[in-house]
Design an enzyme around this catalytic site. Structure first.
Site, mmCIF file in Angstrom:
data_model
loop_
_atom_site.group_PDB
_atom_site.id
_atom_site.type_symbol
_atom_site.label_atom_id
_atom_site.label_comp_id
_atom_site.label_asym_id
_atom_site.label_seq_id
_atom_site.Cartn_x
_atom_site.Cartn_y
_atom_site.Cartn_z
ATOM 1 N N GLU A 214 -44.535 71.887 70.984
ATOM 2 C CA GLU A 214 -44.908 72.145 69.581
ATOM 3 C C GLU A 214 -45.232 73.617 69.505
ATOM 4 O O GLU A 214 -46.233 74.073 70.038
ATOM 5 C CB GLU A 214 -46.098 71.277 69.173
ATOM 6 N N CYS B 230 -50.594 76.248 63.045
ATOM 7 C CA CYS B 230 -49.132 76.189 62.976
ATOM 8 C C CYS B 230 -48.661 75.474 61.716
ATOM 9 O O CYS B 230 -47.610 75.800 61.168
ATOM 10 C CB CYS B 230 -48.586 75.476 64.211
#
Length: 468
Positions: free
Chosen positions: A234, A268
């Protein structure tokens, strides 16, 4: 980078830690391998008991660990408390759902017969020792969303956490130990980035998961690929926040502020690129800018603070470079754009809104990891979709429209791991989380997350010709 707790609100080094040497790493690897041989056969009710106990302890520790997180990486204290509570919730979710998520699967009788079997099933078995390379921005949550499903699946974990959150990292090892997990089921390795390759190449490590930057993701993926080991990545995100004419503008504006400055803008999945239809652009821009400018920047321990410091001096410098580049190339600063006065000791940066962004600006292509929003004006649906996808990242997305046809269009065409309509992107243990393109691959959370580090095993029984 030294392994140390440095308070980003004032730059003061509070504690330093020695890096684990080769002998210490070997002891941890040997302990983890031994623990897996024992723990893998633990039944699911016992795993659930242990995970539920960890959740209980985390709730008891909520205030203390929240203060540790805030001290180490600067998020507002209220947000740190919420992060701890979210982790306990995820632990309980996996404790309550793992048995169903990992249950054997049975093909139909026709399919079994066609395969030539008397019986057949699919079983989910643990892989082994999983190395987790984790970031500082959600120092408890990022680890929990790996550790809870991995431990419930019967794996064991080795944590290489970011070097600026060592006390949070050590707390996690202690938490699982106090919960009653056998020795070696979850260990924190206080090591620097250079030690990762040797650990990942060790044959006792079966797989790895990383949340972090693109360069770190490439490095771990390349090493794991060379060793033919499973990885989940990720990485970054530059999530679009699309506002169309049918949106509830009051809610879209208020949510936009939270979506951009959550965790001091260091997330993020924070909304970063605000793509607004021309019919509502001026109204949205005026109201959004006013609310961003009104946020209180200051001591993250204070209840009145909305935005604390960035986690590191380098992080602030990187953000400043992106903003300065955009301004040099013609962007307009609607608010912010500099360091706030009176907070010179820490790594603070003003909530900032930039307009007039063009493709030649770095901020159009790169992730702004801090409280900086970019505004775009679009003339229609096609242009909004095209601009939303004009990024190397594809983590999540936010779209504000009450038009069902527009919703279907975005759900079909957005290049991202998630599409959130009329709300803010958020992770939840019941929903898979992850991205596409340079945001990585694989999924965390939900059933997808617990099966990522499982050996999906076909169990086939041939018919006994002598059976009566």
């Amino acid at each position: 980078m030294p392994i140390a707790t440095v308070n980003p609100a004032n730059g003061e080094t509070l504690r330093t830690f020695d890096e684990l040497g080769a002998d210490g790493i070997e002891r941890c690897l040997a302990t983890a391998a031994s623990a897996f041989r024992r723990y893998r056969t633990t039944d699911l009710p016992e795993r659930a008991r242990l995970m539920s106990r960890a959740a209980d302890l985390l709730e008891e520790d909520q205030d203390a660990i929240a203060r540790t997180m805030t001290t180490e990486m600067g998020k507002p204290l209220a947000a740190a408390r919420a992060e701890a509570a979210k982790c306990a919730k995820a632990m309980r979710w996996y404790a309550g759902h793992a048995e169903i998520l990992l249950a054997d699967e049975f093909p139909s009788e026709t399919e079994v017969k066609d395969s030539g079997a008397a019986h057949a099933r699919v079983r989910y078995r643990p892989l082994g020792v999983v190395l987790a390379v984790m970031p500082w921005n959600f120092p408890l949550w990022q680890v929990t969303r790996f550790a809870a499903p991995a431990l419930m699946a019967g794996n064991v974990g080795l944590l290489k956490h970011a070097s600026n959150v060592p006390q949070t990292a050590l707390y996690l090892e202690d938490l699982f130990r106090r919960a009653g997990y056998p020795e070696g089921c979850f260990q924190t390795l206080l090591v620097g980035p250079r030690a990762v390759e040797g650990i990942l190449r060790d044959p006792r490590v079966a797989a790895a998961t990383l949340t972090g930057s693109e360069p770190a993701g490439r490095s771990v993926a390349a090493i794991a690929g060379d060793e033919i080991k499973k990885t989940v990545l990720e990485l970054g995100g530059s999530d679009p926040y699309v506002v169309l004419p049918s949106a509830d503008l009051d809610r879209a504006v208020s949510t936009a502020v939270t979506a951009r400055v959550q965790n001091n803008g260091q997330s993020c999945i924070a909304a970063k690129r605000f793509i607004v239809h021309t019919r509502v652009y001026d109204d949205f821009a005026e109201r959004f800018t006013a609310r961003m400018a009104a946020l209180t920047v200051g001591d993250p321990m204070a209840d009145t603070t909305d935005v604390g410091p960035l986690a590191s001096e380098q992080g602030r410098a990187d953000l400043e470079e992106l903003v300065d580049d955009a301004v040099r190339r013609g962007a307009t600063v609607l608010c912010g754009g500099s360091r706030p006065e009176g907070l010179e000791r820490g790594w603070f940066y003003e909530p900032t809104v930039l307009a007039g962004i063009t493709p030649g600006m770095r901020i159009h292509r790169e992730e702004a990891f801090g409280p900086v929003a970019t505004l775009y004006r679009v003339g229609g649906l096609d242009e909004a979709v095209e601009l939303a996808n004009d990024t190397p990242f594809g983590l999540s997305s936010n779209v504000w429209t009450r038009d069902r046809e527009e919703q279907e269009r975005f759900a079909r065409d957005i290049e991202a791991g998630g599409v959130f309509f009329n709300g803010m992107t958020a992770s939840h243990p019941a929903l898979p989380f992850g991205g596409v393109k340079r945001s990585g691959y694989g999924r965390e959370l939900a059933g997808h997350g617990i099966r990522e580090f499982c050996n999906v095993t076909t169990v086939w029984h041939g018919a006994d010709p002598d059976a009566s």
